[in-house]
Motif scaffolding. Structure first.
Motif, PDB file in Angstrom:
ATOM      1  N   THR A   1      37.542  29.288  35.919  1.00 63.17           N
ATOM      2  CA  THR A   1      36.881  30.584  36.104  1.00 63.17           C
ATOM      3  C   THR A   1      35.427  30.460  36.534  1.00 63.17           C
ATOM      4  O   THR A   1      34.804  31.461  36.907  1.00 63.17           O
ATOM      5  CB  THR A   1      36.962  31.413  34.803  1.00 63.17           C
ATOM      6  OG1 THR A   1      36.409  30.640  33.724  1.00 63.17           O
ATOM      7  CG2 THR A   1      38.391  31.786  34.485  1.00 63.17           C
ATOM      8  N   ALA A   2      34.884  29.253  36.497  1.00 62.23           N
ATOM      9  CA  ALA A   2      33.505  29.053  36.940  1.00 62.23           C
ATOM     10  C   ALA A   2      33.408  29.080  38.464  1.00 62.23           C
ATOM     11  O   ALA A   2      32.318  29.273  39.024  1.00 62.23           O
ATOM     12  CB  ALA A   2      32.969  27.726  36.415  1.00 62.23           C
ATOM     13  N   GLN A   3      34.546  28.923  39.136  1.00 61.79           N
ATOM     14  CA  GLN A   3      34.557  28.915  40.597  1.00 61.79           C
ATOM     15  C   GLN A   3      34.609  30.341  41.155  1.00 61.79           C
ATOM     16  O   GLN A   3      35.063  31.260  40.492  1.00 61.79           O
ATOM     17  CB  GLN A   3      35.776  28.146  41.113  1.00 61.79           C
ATOM     18  CG  GLN A   3      35.786  26.668  40.792  1.00 61.79           C
ATOM     19  CD  GLN A   3      36.951  25.977  41.471  1.00 61.79           C
ATOM     20  OE1 GLN A   3      37.349  26.347  42.571  1.00 61.79           O
ATOM     21  NE2 GLN A   3      37.503  24.966  40.818  1.00 61.79           N
ATOM     22  N   THR A   4      34.171  30.457  42.406  1.00 52.04           N
ATOM     23  CA  THR A   4      34.357  31.709  43.135  1.00 52.04           C
ATOM     24  C   THR A   4      35.823  31.786  43.549  1.00 52.04           C
ATOM     25  O   THR A   4      36.438  30.772  43.899  1.00 52.04           O
ATOM     26  CB  THR A   4      33.469  31.732  44.393  1.00 52.04           C
ATOM     27  OG1 THR A   4      32.113  31.512  44.002  1.00 52.04           O
ATOM     28  CG2 THR A   4      33.592  33.066  45.113  1.00 52.04           C
ATOM     29  N   ASP A   5      36.412  32.990  43.503  1.00 44.81           N
ATOM     30  CA  ASP A   5      37.825  33.184  43.839  1.00 44.81           C
ATOM     31  C   ASP A   5      38.711  32.224  43.040  1.00 44.81           C
ATOM     32  O   ASP A   5      39.606  31.551  43.565  1.00 44.81           O
ATOM     33  CB  ASP A   5      38.062  32.963  45.333  1.00 44.81           C
ATOM     34  CG  ASP A   5      37.306  33.949  46.203  1.00 44.81           C
ATOM     35  OD1 ASP A   5      37.162  35.110  45.778  1.00 44.81           O
ATOM     36  OD2 ASP A   5      36.885  33.563  47.311  1.00 44.81           O
ATOM     37  N   ALA A   6      38.448  32.162  41.757  1.00 45.70           N
ATOM     38  CA  ALA A   6      39.120  31.189  40.883  1.00 45.70           C
ATOM     39  C   ALA A   6      40.646  31.330  40.897  1.00 45.70           C
ATOM     40  O   ALA A   6      41.377  30.336  40.971  1.00 45.70           O
ATOM     41  CB  ALA A   6      38.595  31.340  39.459  1.00 45.70           C
ATOM     42  N   TYR A   7      41.157  32.567  40.832  1.00 41.77           N
ATOM     43  CA  TYR A   7      42.612  32.776  40.766  1.00 41.77           C
ATOM     44  C   TYR A   7      43.278  32.454  42.097  1.00 41.77           C
ATOM     45  O   TYR A   7      44.395  31.919  42.134  1.00 41.77           O
ATOM     46  CB  TYR A   7      42.917  34.210  40.332  1.00 41.77           C
ATOM     47  CG  TYR A   7      42.607  34.450  38.877  1.00 41.77           C
ATOM     48  CD1 TYR A   7      43.531  34.128  37.893  1.00 41.77           C
ATOM     49  CD2 TYR A   7      41.364  34.975  38.490  1.00 41.77           C
ATOM     50  CE1 TYR A   7      43.235  34.333  36.543  1.00 41.77           C
ATOM     51  CE2 TYR A   7      41.062  35.169  37.154  1.00 41.77           C
ATOM     52  CZ  TYR A   7      41.997  34.844  36.181  1.00 41.77           C
ATOM     53  OH  TYR A   7      41.698  35.018  34.854  1.00 41.77           O
ATOM     54  N   LEU A   8      42.583  32.760  43.190  1.00 39.95           N
ATOM     55  CA  LEU A   8      43.122  32.428  44.507  1.00 39.95           C
ATOM     56  C   LEU A   8      43.221  30.913  44.667  1.00 39.95           C
ATOM     57  O   LEU A   8      44.238  30.395  45.151  1.00 39.95           O
ATOM     58  CB  LEU A   8      42.240  33.022  45.596  1.00 39.95           C
ATOM     59  CG  LEU A   8      42.605  32.642  47.036  1.00 39.95           C
ATOM     60  CD1 LEU A   8      44.035  33.065  47.367  1.00 39.95           C
ATOM     61  CD2 LEU A   8      41.619  33.270  48.018  1.00 39.95           C
ATOM     62  N   LYS A   9      42.192  30.198  44.254  1.00 38.20           N
ATOM     63  CA  LYS A   9      42.199  28.743  44.366  1.00 38.20           C
ATOM     64  C   LYS A   9      43.276  28.124  43.473  1.00 38.20           C
ATOM     65  O   LYS A   9      43.923  27.140  43.848  1.00 38.20           O
ATOM     66  CB  LYS A   9      40.819  28.187  44.036  1.00 38.20           C
ATOM     67  CG  LYS A   9      39.775  28.510  45.103  1.00 38.20           C
ATOM     68  CD  LYS A   9      38.399  28.019  44.728  1.00 38.20           C
ATOM     69  CE  LYS A   9      37.398  28.358  45.831  1.00 38.20           C
ATOM     70  NZ  LYS A   9      36.008  27.958  45.483  1.00 38.20           N
ATOM     71  N   ALA A  10      43.466  28.702  42.302  1.00 38.75           N
ATOM     72  CA  ALA A  10      44.518  28.203  41.407  1.00 38.75           C
ATOM     73  C   ALA A  10      45.894  28.428  42.021  1.00 38.75           C
ATOM     74  O   ALA A  10      46.788  27.571  41.927  1.00 38.75           O
ATOM     75  CB  ALA A  10      44.416  28.898  40.053  1.00 38.75           C
ATOM     76  N   ALA A  11      46.072  29.587  42.659  1.00 39.34           N
ATOM     77  CA  ALA A  11      47.346  29.904  43.309  1.00 39.34           C
ATOM     78  C   ALA A  11      47.607  28.961  44.471  1.00 39.34           C
ATOM     79  O   ALA A  11      48.735  28.505  44.686  1.00 39.34           O
ATOM     80  CB  ALA A  11      47.358  31.353  43.782  1.00 39.34           C
ATOM     81  N   MET A  12      46.579  28.641  45.232  1.00 40.01           N
ATOM     82  CA  MET A  12      46.723  27.715  46.350  1.00 40.01           C
ATOM     83  C   MET A  12      47.052  26.310  45.859  1.00 40.01           C
ATOM     84  O   MET A  12      47.882  25.613  46.438  1.00 40.01           O
ATOM     85  CB  MET A  12      45.445  27.707  47.184  1.00 40.01           C
ATOM     86  CG  MET A  12      45.286  28.939  48.048  1.00 40.01           C
ATOM     87  SD  MET A  12      43.810  28.838  49.105  1.00 40.01           S
ATOM     88  CE  MET A  12      44.133  30.208  50.240  1.00 40.01           C
ATOM     89  N   ALA A  13      46.404  25.911  44.789  1.00 41.73           N
ATOM     90  CA  ALA A  13      46.656  24.588  44.226  1.00 41.73           C
ATOM     91  C   ALA A  13      48.102  24.455  43.740  1.00 41.73           C
ATOM     92  O   ALA A  13      48.705  23.368  43.817  1.00 41.73           O
ATOM     93  CB  ALA A  13      45.681  24.322  43.077  1.00 41.73           C
ATOM     94  N   ALA A  14      48.657  25.569  43.261  1.00 44.94           N
ATOM     95  CA  ALA A  14      50.046  25.563  42.774  1.00 44.94           C
ATOM     96  C   ALA A  14      51.061  25.784  43.880  1.00 44.94           C
ATOM     97  O   ALA A  14      52.268  25.728  43.644  1.00 44.94           O
ATOM     98  CB  ALA A  14      50.209  26.634  41.697  1.00 44.94           C
ATOM     99  N   GLY A  15      50.577  26.069  45.098  1.00 45.77           N
ATOM    100  CA  GLY A  15      51.481  26.288  46.224  1.00 45.77           C
ATOM    101  C   GLY A  15      52.019  27.695  46.311  1.00 45.77           C
ATOM    102  O   GLY A  15      52.936  27.981  47.082  1.00 45.77           O
TER     103      GLY A  15
END
Length: 414
Positions: free
Chosen positions: A55-69
């Motif tokens: 959550t410290a990142q910008t667009d944290a949920y989007l980045k997590a979704a991308m990391a998970a494919g």
């Protein structure tokens, strides 16, 4: 004084016009707040999946979704756009496969793509498989196309409402809460069931109770002995028990049943779609192929000659039959010395001159008995079509239409 009053009047008009411009949005659809944005839908998915989020990142949920494919770089240009039902299905399917793997049977997937989503061609090709999988798994099952219709409309271009988004995302973990689907991709009904629901493996949403409650052929017969289920007859729930002499799958069901259903559907398609101007040898051959093919040329010739005789009558009397709906339902297959499957049809007929014998207007090898049929009026019927063989050593591959009667005496309507 008059000039002052006039200026005040003009100013009042301008104020009113400006107010109206503020109140009325340019595009009412876009102004709706009930739809969910892509970024918010992604957040719902990531939260439900319980994947790690920085959550410290910008667009944290989007980045997590991308990391998970779950999201790919080329998916969207603007994450603040509203989510379409198609895009929701794509993301939802990836999330489900991330959690549970690819669980959709290849045959079921093909059936859904070919038969169950009526507007599948309006969905981009690269997204159709994900939409079909989401449908087959009971996440998003679309809208009804009406009673007796075995497909549903997905409406993939419509926006997904926020309330609906929360419900379908919850189904990622709550698999028991998903819509119940039949083995061939139809929506199952679990309430307001017919009286004899126990006779069927499941009851479909698109078929009324009257379709199921119509008596089976063996229930109409009079026996001099007590018939035994599994030998003399079998309800749809027990029909597999009569197939041991045929080629069967692991569940004991004949592997050729899909071919049987296709023959019944084609048989009705040609018999109930007739145009005296266009019926020709192609129509004849297509219809003939749905009936049993005998080894002796004499037996085969009789069926072919009967069709030719009907064609001559249809041309002479300008017969036109139109049938836009033919629903052959395999879950109704039952046994009564032969196999029978229940079908629904909607058709109308026109012809020259006055009323004519029904067995002349329709091609039928057995008999036709239709109540209250009127020229140029739509007519609905439910019939049990028989599939059988004259080959005592058959493995089921040569089963075809035998009793093609159109008899609505037993159907009580909706």
């Amino acid at each position: 004084m008059k000039k002052s009053i006039l200026l005040k009047g003009i100013s009042l008009v301008l104020v009113v016009v400006m107010a109206l411009n503020v109140v009325i949005p340019a595009n009412p659809v876009e102004a709706a707040s009930s739809n969910i944005k892509i970024c918010d839908f992604i957040k719902l998915l990531v939260t439900a999946m319980e994947v790690e989020v920085d959550t410290a990142q910008t667009d944290a949920y989007l980045k997590a979704a991308m990391a998970a494919g779950i999201v790919k770089d080329e998916d969207f240009e603007d994450y603040n756009e509203y989510t379409s039902r198609t895009d929701a299905a794509v993301l939802l399917n990836r999330a489900d496969e991330y959690l549970h793997g690819d669980t959709v049977d290849a045959k079921l997937l093909q059936t859904v793509l070919e038969k169950r989503i009526s507007d599948i061609n309006k969905i981009p090709k690269e997204k159709r498989e994900a939409v079909a999988k989401t449908y087959a798994k009971g996440f998003i099952v679309g809208k009804s196309n009406g009673m007796y219709i075995q497909s549903r409309s997905f409406k993939g271009n419509d926006y997904l409402a926020a309330a609906d988004a929360k419900k379908i995302v919850a189904l990622l973990k709550n698999t028991k809460g998903r819509a119940k689907m039949s083995p061939d991709g139809q929506l199952i009904r679990t309430t307001n069931l017919p009286k004899n629901a126990k006779d069927y493996p499941y009851i479909l949403e698109a078929f009324p109770n009257s379709f199921y409650e119509m008596k089976f052929m063996y229930q109409r017969a009079t026996y001099s002995y007590k018939p035994v289920e599994g030998e003399d007859y079998a309800r749809p729930t027990k029909v597999n028990e009569t197939m041991s002499v045929l080629e069967t799958d692991k569940k004991g069901r004949c592997v050729y049943i899909d071919d049987w259903m296709k023959k019944v559907e084609d048989n009705l398609k040609y018999r109930l779609n007739v145009n005296y101007c266009t019926i020709d040898n192609t129509w004849l051959n297509n219809l003939r192929s749905t009936y049993f093919i005998y080894k002796t040329e004499g037996s085969n010739k009789k069926t072919t000659d009967d069709i030719k005789e009907y064609m001559s009558y249809a041309k002479k009397n300008q017969v036109v039959i139109k049938c836009p709906i033919i629903s052959v339902e395999p879950s109704t297959l039952y046994f009564d010395d032969a196999y029978r499957v229940r079908v629904y049809v909607k058709f109308k007929i026109s012809f020259s001159g006055e009323r004519k014998p029904l067995d002349k207007l329709f091609f039928v090898r057995q008999f036709v008995s239709l109540k209250e049929i009127t020229k140029d009026k739509w007519f609905e019927g439910v019939y049990d079509i028989e599939l059988a063989t004259a080959n005592g050593n058959s493995n089921g591959s040569d089963y075809a239409v035998f009793d093609d009667s159109l008899n609505d005496y037993f159907y009580k309507g909706k």
